[in-house]
Design an enzyme around this catalytic site. Structure first.
Site, PDB file in Angstrom:
ATOM      1  N   ASP A  67      30.525 -17.965 -12.578  1.00 58.45           N
ATOM      2  CA  ASP A  67      31.398 -16.781 -11.369  1.00 58.45           C
ATOM      3  C   ASP A  67      32.801 -17.517 -10.685  1.00 58.45           C
ATOM      4  O   ASP A  67      33.095 -18.860 -10.540  1.00 58.45           O
ATOM      5  CB  ASP A  67      30.139 -16.185 -10.048  1.00 58.45           C
ATOM      6  CG  ASP A  67      29.380 -17.253  -9.954  1.00 58.45           C
ATOM      7  OD1 ASP A  67      29.756 -18.530 -10.295  1.00 58.45           O
ATOM      8  OD2 ASP A  67      27.908 -16.792  -9.140  1.00 58.45           O
ATOM      9  N   ASN A 136      18.760 -12.627  -1.715  1.00 62.49           N
ATOM     10  CA  ASN A 136      18.498 -10.972  -1.806  1.00 62.49           C
ATOM     11  C   ASN A 136      18.633 -11.142  -2.978  1.00 62.49           C
ATOM     12  O   ASN A 136      18.430  -9.795  -3.986  1.00 62.49           O
ATOM     13  CB  ASN A 136      19.794 -10.418  -1.701  1.00 62.49           C
ATOM     14  CG  ASN A 136      21.207 -10.615  -2.407  1.00 62.49           C
ATOM     15  OD1 ASN A 136      21.084 -12.181  -2.858  1.00 62.49           O
ATOM     16  ND2 ASN A 136      22.185  -9.975  -1.863  1.00 62.49           N
ATOM     17  N   HIS A 138      20.179 -12.194  -6.192  1.00 60.19           N
ATOM     18  CA  HIS A 138      21.297 -11.906  -7.086  1.00 60.19           C
ATOM     19  C   HIS A 138      21.297 -13.191  -8.328  1.00 60.19           C
ATOM     20  O   HIS A 138      20.411 -14.207  -8.071  1.00 60.19           O
ATOM     21  CB  HIS A 138      22.619 -11.869  -5.918  1.00 60.19           C
ATOM     22  CG  HIS A 138      22.875 -13.016  -5.474  1.00 60.19           C
ATOM     23  ND1 HIS A 138      23.325 -13.124  -4.332  1.00 60.19           N
ATOM     24  CD2 HIS A 138      22.834 -14.245  -6.117  1.00 60.19           C
ATOM     25  CE1 HIS A 138      23.906 -14.401  -3.688  1.00 60.19           C
ATOM     26  NE2 HIS A 138      23.923 -14.992  -4.863  1.00 60.19           N
ATOM     27  N   GLU A 143      25.211  -9.067  -7.363  1.00 62.05           N
ATOM     28  CA  GLU A 143      24.503  -8.516  -6.332  1.00 62.05           C
ATOM     29  C   GLU A 143      23.299  -7.540  -6.559  1.00 62.05           C
ATOM     30  O   GLU A 143      23.143  -6.128  -7.550  1.00 62.05           O
ATOM     31  CB  GLU A 143      25.293  -7.793  -5.298  1.00 62.05           C
ATOM     32  CG  GLU A 143      26.566  -8.887  -4.555  1.00 62.05           C
ATOM     33  CD  GLU A 143      25.497  -9.997  -3.803  1.00 62.05           C
ATOM     34  OE1 GLU A 143      24.334  -9.931  -3.967  1.00 62.05           O
ATOM     35  OE2 GLU A 143      26.442 -10.697  -3.385  1.00 62.05           O
TER      36      GLU A 143
HETATM   37  C1  F6R Z   1      26.590 -19.862  -7.730  1.00 60.08           C
HETATM   38  C2  F6R Z   1      26.130 -18.355  -8.544  1.00 60.08           C
HETATM   39  C3  F6R Z   1      25.184 -18.142  -7.046  1.00 60.08           C
HETATM   40  C4  F6R Z   1      24.019 -19.102  -6.528  1.00 60.08           C
HETATM   41  C5  F6R Z   1      23.412 -18.635  -5.729  1.00 60.08           C
HETATM   42  C6  F6R Z   1      22.208 -19.216  -5.203  1.00 60.08           C
HETATM   43  O1  F6R Z   1      27.657 -19.739  -9.331  1.00 60.08           O
HETATM   44  O2  F6R Z   1      25.910 -18.221  -9.393  1.00 60.08           O
HETATM   45  O3  F6R Z   1      24.227 -17.161  -8.129  1.00 60.08           O
HETATM   46  O4  F6R Z   1      23.579 -19.435  -8.242  1.00 60.08           O
HETATM   47  O5  F6R Z   1      24.297 -17.995  -4.560  1.00 60.08           O
HETATM   48  O6  F6R Z   1      23.720 -20.787  -4.508  1.00 60.08           O
HETATM   49  P1  F6R Z   1      22.763 -21.828  -3.985  1.00 60.08           P
HETATM   50  O7  F6R Z   1      22.358 -22.511  -4.661  1.00 60.08           O
HETATM   51  O8  F6R Z   1      23.949 -22.175  -2.734  1.00 60.08           O
HETATM   52  O9  F6R Z   1      21.571 -21.726  -2.524  1.00 60.08           O
END
Ligand code: F6R
Length: 248
Positions: A67, A136, A138, A143
């Site tokens: 992303d 959540n 994702h 989401e």
């Molecule tokens: C980022 C991504 C997100 C993160 C997720 C966890 O490229 O795809 O899905 O993996 O938000 O983020 P952290 O590791 O910062 O808790």
């Protein structure tokens, strides 16, 4: 789903790096799916450490990131382009043209999404997709409520996600409202999935990942349907799951 229990963040990162390195060594033109965020940072540090020590070659590796924020310039300190450059790419000498992230500053974001899908397909598909998980549920920026059939698309970020990511920005308001993300069906087409989780803030979602039905209200539950999924979680992230096991 295979679950590997790690002692702590450091052990989780080492184990994840070992799996990635095995992939890279077994297939020198592997296609890796990569993530950003705090969870995977230690894994990248381990890969850099290995590169310095063993000179593992990334000459023929291709990467696709999950992303990118919409509206941020690639050079913006908070863009995922910058994150990947600083935290991995520049340190393992992978040719820049073999690294792909969605272009969040494209004028036609929809066309950019289709183009991203086409390049993934042309590469032969992702061999190993690394994932973190949002509180959540994702994955990427898919989401709750995202369609399991989705391909790379533009999303509006959940307020909870913007809040969780605001620590990297000067203020909550500066976190972009939209992003481009690989879709859930794109992620599910990867040959292998490796999901990492660390910390007590992930304990609840890791419990749900194992105990909830497969539902797009918790997007990560879909990986239970993938034939080759490995989860590496540390003791803090496993605390609720293991507590439930003890009282079962
Ligand atoms: C980022 C991504 C997100 C993160 C997720 C966890 O490229 O795809 O899905 O993996 O938000 O983020 P952290 O590791 O910062 O808790």
């Amino acid at each position: 789903m295979k679950l590997i229990e790690a002692k702590d963040y450091h052990e989780m990162s080492k184990l994840a790096a070992e799996i990635i390195l095995k992939q890279v060594k077994e297939k020198e033109d592997s296609v890796l799916g990569l993530a950003t965020g705090g969870t995977v940072l230690g894994t990248y540090q381990e890969l850099i450490h290995d590169f310095k020590k063993n000179k593992t070659s990334y000459d023929h590796i291709q990467t696709f990131n999950l992303d990118e924020y919409a509206g941020l310039k690639k050079e913006d300190p908070n863009s995922y382009h910058t994150y990947m450059k600083i935290n991995l790419f520049d340190n393992i000498y992978i040719p820049v043209e073999q690294t792909h992230l969605p272009n969040g500053e494209a004028s036609d974001l929809e066309e950019q999404c289709s183009a991203f899908e086409r390049i993934i397909e042309a590469s032969g598909g992702i061999d190993l997709q690394l994932l973190g998980i949002g509180q959540n549920g994702h994955i990427g920026f898919n989401e709750p409520g995202s369609s399991f059939d989705s391909k790379t698309h533009v999303v509006t970020l959940a307020e909870s996600t913007r809040k969780a990511n605001s620590c990297y920005f000067a203020s909550n308001e500066e976190v972009p409202a939209r992003a481009v993300t690989m879709g859930i069906s794109t992620i599910m087409k990867s040959k292998k999935i490796l999901l990492l989780a660390s910390g007590t803030q992930k304990a609840s979602i890791i419990y749900d990942l194992f105990h909830s039905e497969v539902t797009n209200a918790i997007p990560a539950t879909i990986i239970r349907k993938h034939a080759d999924t490995t989860i590496i979680a540390d003791q803090d992230a496993l605390s609720k799951l293991n507590q439930a096991k003890r009282y079962a």
